[in-house]
Scaffold this active site. Sequence first.
Site, PDB file in Angstrom:
ATOM      1  N   GLY A  30       0.797  -1.233   0.000  1.00 48.13           N
ATOM      2  CA  GLY A  30       0.000   0.000   0.000  1.00 48.13           C
ATOM      3  C   GLY A  30       0.825   1.276   0.000  1.00 48.13           C
ATOM      4  N   ARG A 105      -5.098  -9.119  -8.676  1.00 46.88           N
ATOM      5  CA  ARG A 105      -6.050 -10.048  -9.291  1.00 46.88           C
ATOM      6  C   ARG A 105      -6.453  -9.538 -10.661  1.00 46.88           C
ATOM      7  NH1 ARG A 105      -7.824 -14.268  -6.487  1.00 46.88           N
ATOM      8  NH2 ARG A 105      -7.036 -14.200  -4.372  1.00 46.88           N
ATOM      9  N   ASN A 121      -4.905   1.544 -13.656  1.00 47.19           N
ATOM     10  CA  ASN A 121      -3.960   0.632 -13.017  1.00 47.19           C
ATOM     11  C   ASN A 121      -2.558   1.214 -13.104  1.00 47.19           C
ATOM     12  OD1 ASN A 121      -2.912  -1.879 -11.950  1.00 47.19           O
ATOM     13  ND2 ASN A 121      -2.304  -2.415 -14.045  1.00 47.19           N
ATOM     14  N   THR A 155      -8.700  -2.264 -19.283  1.00 47.44           N
ATOM     15  CA  THR A 155      -9.607  -2.902 -20.239  1.00 47.44           C
ATOM     16  C   THR A 155      -9.498  -4.418 -20.019  1.00 47.44           C
ATOM     17  OG1 THR A 155      -7.903  -3.100 -21.936  1.00 47.44           O
ATOM     18  CG2 THR A 155      -9.222  -1.080 -21.958  1.00 47.44           C
ATOM     19  N   ASP A 159      -3.139  -5.476 -18.648  1.00 50.80           N
ATOM     20  CA  ASP A 159      -2.159  -4.382 -18.766  1.00 50.80           C
ATOM     21  C   ASP A 159      -2.138  -3.807 -20.185  1.00 50.80           C
ATOM     22  OD1 ASP A 159      -1.427  -4.769 -16.053  1.00 50.80           O
ATOM     23  OD2 ASP A 159       0.015  -6.309 -16.618  1.00 50.80           O
TER      24      ASP A 159
HETATM   25  C1  GRF Z   1       3.637  -1.058  -7.592  1.00 52.96           C
HETATM   26  O1  GRF Z   1       4.992  -1.228  -7.845  1.00 52.96           O
HETATM   27  C2  GRF Z   1       2.840  -1.187  -8.856  1.00 52.96           C
HETATM   28  O2  GRF Z   1       3.558  -0.836  -9.988  1.00 52.96           O
HETATM   29  C3  GRF Z   1       2.458  -2.632  -8.900  1.00 52.96           C
HETATM   30  O3  GRF Z   1       2.302  -3.002  -7.563  1.00 52.96           O
HETATM   31  C4  GRF Z   1       3.092  -2.178  -6.736  1.00 52.96           C
HETATM   32  C5  GRF Z   1       2.241  -1.704  -5.603  1.00 52.96           C
HETATM   33  O4  GRF Z   1       3.002  -1.403  -4.478  1.00 52.96           O
HETATM   34  N1  GRF Z   1       1.266  -2.829  -9.693  1.00 52.96           N
HETATM   35  P1  GRF Z   1       2.294  -0.954  -3.141  1.00 52.96           P
HETATM   36  O5  GRF Z   1       1.496  -2.115  -2.588  1.00 52.96           O
HETATM   37  O6  GRF Z   1       1.423   0.239  -3.429  1.00 52.96           O
HETATM   38  O7  GRF Z   1       3.433  -0.597  -2.222  1.00 52.96           O
END
Ligand code: GRF
Length: 207
Positions: A30, A105, A121, A155, A159
């Site tokens: 997070g 997911r 995303n 979409t 990715d």
């Molecule tokens: C990020 O590096 C993002 O690019 C990927 O997941 C990571 C999330 O990190 N999709 P966090 O849980 O917000 O620290």
Amino acid sequence: MRRRQIALWRAYVLTEIAPLRVAVLLSGAGSTLRAIVNAKLNIEIVAVLSDHRDAAGLVFAQASGLSALAIQRRNYATKQAFEAAMTEALDVVKPDLIVLAGFMRILSATTVARFAGRMMNLHPSLLPKYPGLDTHARALAAGDGEHGASVHWVTAELDGGPVIAQTRTPILPGDTAEALGARLKPLEHELVVSVVRQIATSRNPAA
Ligand code: GRF
């Protein structure tokens, strides 16, 4: 007449100036959510949802007084039922924008379509390069000179939705996947924050 004018003004203020309602979906640490919170944008984080009850990001959200909810896949018989619960939770808070911030997911085409144009995303590569996992290692293995991250609309293609913005960093001699990922992280945070700020500002110039 005056009363009518005031009613119209109130409707205008409520629809035009209300802060962007943002929901964040996460599975892990997070740090992206923290960056969004710390940026003190003029947005309302209306929900933080996680598919892991113990995700540090969810714990942080709870401790910060955000509306936080775990919806765990194992509590539902099917992927469809799990996603229906996610959708229901999102519908309750009526987000203008849904940020997938480390949400691990893959959502079905039905769920993605339900939130088309509202769900974005953060992905740790310069899309269209390296959709999916292990992006830092793949960029290194390919001998790329630079790496980066993308924010894109979600979409049905993993990715694969339209890229909104990207951030870049050179790949340095001796870089490991860990070092590259660690160097990219703060840039990812800046990227997400700037995109959310731009979307919030385009609705409300005071954001
Ligand atoms: C990020 O590096 C993002 O690019 C990927 O997941 C990571 C999330 O990190 N999709 P966090 O849980 O917000 O620290």
